[in-house]
Design an enzyme around this catalytic site. Sequence first.
Site, mmCIF file in Angstrom:
data_model
loop_
_atom_site.group_PDB
_atom_site.id
_atom_site.type_symbol
_atom_site.label_atom_id
_atom_site.label_comp_id
_atom_site.label_asym_id
_atom_site.label_seq_id
_atom_site.Cartn_x
_atom_site.Cartn_y
_atom_site.Cartn_z
ATOM 1 N N HIS A 184 70.890 -7.102 -77.057
ATOM 2 C CA HIS A 184 70.554 -6.963 -75.840
ATOM 3 C C HIS A 184 70.827 -8.530 -74.252
ATOM 4 C CE1 HIS A 184 69.062 -5.723 -72.155
ATOM 5 N NE2 HIS A 184 67.521 -5.577 -72.147
ATOM 6 N N LYS A 234 72.115 20.160 -73.539
ATOM 7 C CA LYS A 234 72.606 21.250 -73.184
ATOM 8 C C LYS A 234 73.357 21.568 -74.562
ATOM 9 C CE LYS A 234 72.811 22.805 -68.794
ATOM 10 N NZ LYS A 234 73.875 22.798 -67.867
ATOM 11 N N ARG A 274 72.288 1.889 -72.075
ATOM 12 C CA ARG A 274 71.354 1.485 -72.576
ATOM 13 C C ARG A 274 70.874 2.279 -73.759
ATOM 14 N NH1 ARG A 274 65.042 -0.701 -71.583
ATOM 15 N NH2 ARG A 274 66.301 -2.461 -71.667
ATOM 16 N N ARG A 302 62.607 -3.109 -66.185
ATOM 17 C CA ARG A 302 63.600 -4.222 -65.396
ATOM 18 C C ARG A 302 65.008 -4.234 -65.684
ATOM 19 N NH1 ARG A 302 58.961 -5.421 -66.901
ATOM 20 N NH2 ARG A 302 59.239 -3.984 -68.216
ATOM 21 N N THR A 303 65.736 -3.758 -66.153
ATOM 22 C CA THR A 303 67.525 -3.544 -66.746
ATOM 23 C C THR A 303 67.743 -2.748 -65.994
ATOM 24 O OG1 THR A 303 66.464 -4.481 -68.841
ATOM 25 C CG2 THR A 303 68.800 -3.916 -68.439
HETATM 26 N N1 CP Z 1 63.290 -6.826 -70.988
HETATM 27 C C1 CP Z 1 63.687 -5.468 -70.609
HETATM 28 O O1 CP Z 1 64.753 -4.995 -71.620
HETATM 29 O O2 CP Z 1 62.616 -4.352 -70.462
HETATM 30 P P1 CP Z 1 63.032 -2.674 -69.665
HETATM 31 O O3 CP Z 1 63.131 -1.914 -71.072
HETATM 32 O O4 CP Z 1 62.113 -2.283 -68.674
HETATM 33 O O5 CP Z 1 64.251 -2.621 -68.724
#
Ligand code: CP
Length: 327
Positions: free
Chosen positions: A144, A92, A114, A64-65
């Site tokens: 998040h 590497k 992320r 999703r993100t």
């Molecule tokens: N909600 C969320 O962070 O989903 P993903 O890990 O699929 O990005």
Amino acid sequence: MNIQLDSQGRLKHFLGIEGLKRELLIEILDIAASLIQVSEKAVKKVPLLRGKTVVNLFFEPSTRTRTTFELAAKRLSADVLNFNISSSSTSKGETLLDMLNNLEAMHCDMFVVRHDEAGAPFFMAQHVPEHISIVNAGDGRHEHPTQAMLDMFTIRQHKGEFHNLKVAIVGDILHSRVARSQIFALTTLGAAEVRIIAPRTLMPKGIEDMGVKVFDRLKAGLQDVDVVIMLRIQRERMRSALLPSEQEYFQYYGLTEDMLAQAHPDAIVMHPGPINRGVEIESSVADGSRSVILQQVSNGIAVRMAVMAMVLGRIDKPLETAKDSLV
Ligand code: CP
């Protein structure tokens, strides 16, 4: 000083909800509300980030993100690079900073990050040049923030103002960056009550200090709540066995139709995803009429558009009309 704000208090990076003022969170929600219409048009584009380059740097899996950040950037007319970490030179031995320096040399404007290490986006924000913005797409167990803002957007869409609302967050609070960001957002936005429901092994010590009420029984915690947010069991972050079995967890903490009957009759059901059916939520609830789980995903595009345009200084109030802003 909050590293994510400039000298005028505007967003420069978006790293976490902690420490942000209510007015700024409302501004993000209002700007996102004005950008929702972009995704509903035949031409799904506005020129707010034309000429800008956004790099998605995902060191952890995401569905999703990552995709909604990519769509958000494209709908803002930015150029988007999805950097493939597994086939990059980090394998590497190249350090995060060296990788950043090289990407900076390609004249990028924003990194969406992320990372499994809490604090990685903060570290990057401290080391990038002034003109580059960092947006946190989830760091370890820390925060998040765009997930929390799309959740707040969805709650406001269904329930209006926050001050009358009782919200329950249920599940693996200990390992959840989403729960931390949601708690910061809900308490800052003035929710009447934020309840945390989890087995003791998945409850962080001292969580009461964040202004929440703690429950270890699902039935008691769900009484009369307006919003139920379910969380996934995050096995990938558990260093030891903290649960007997998924079946037993579902028996005590799974959201079934019967359990949902404890909440307010108009309560909505949310989940940041990915969902594990039959572990934290029954399929009939996840797919039922009170579930807004897929609306959360759709809203993620507008919220991420708002955040990206704000950190690059391209918008500071809601768009007046979509017509004025179409490419
Ligand atoms: N909600 C969320 O962070 O989903 P993903 O890990 O699929 O990005």
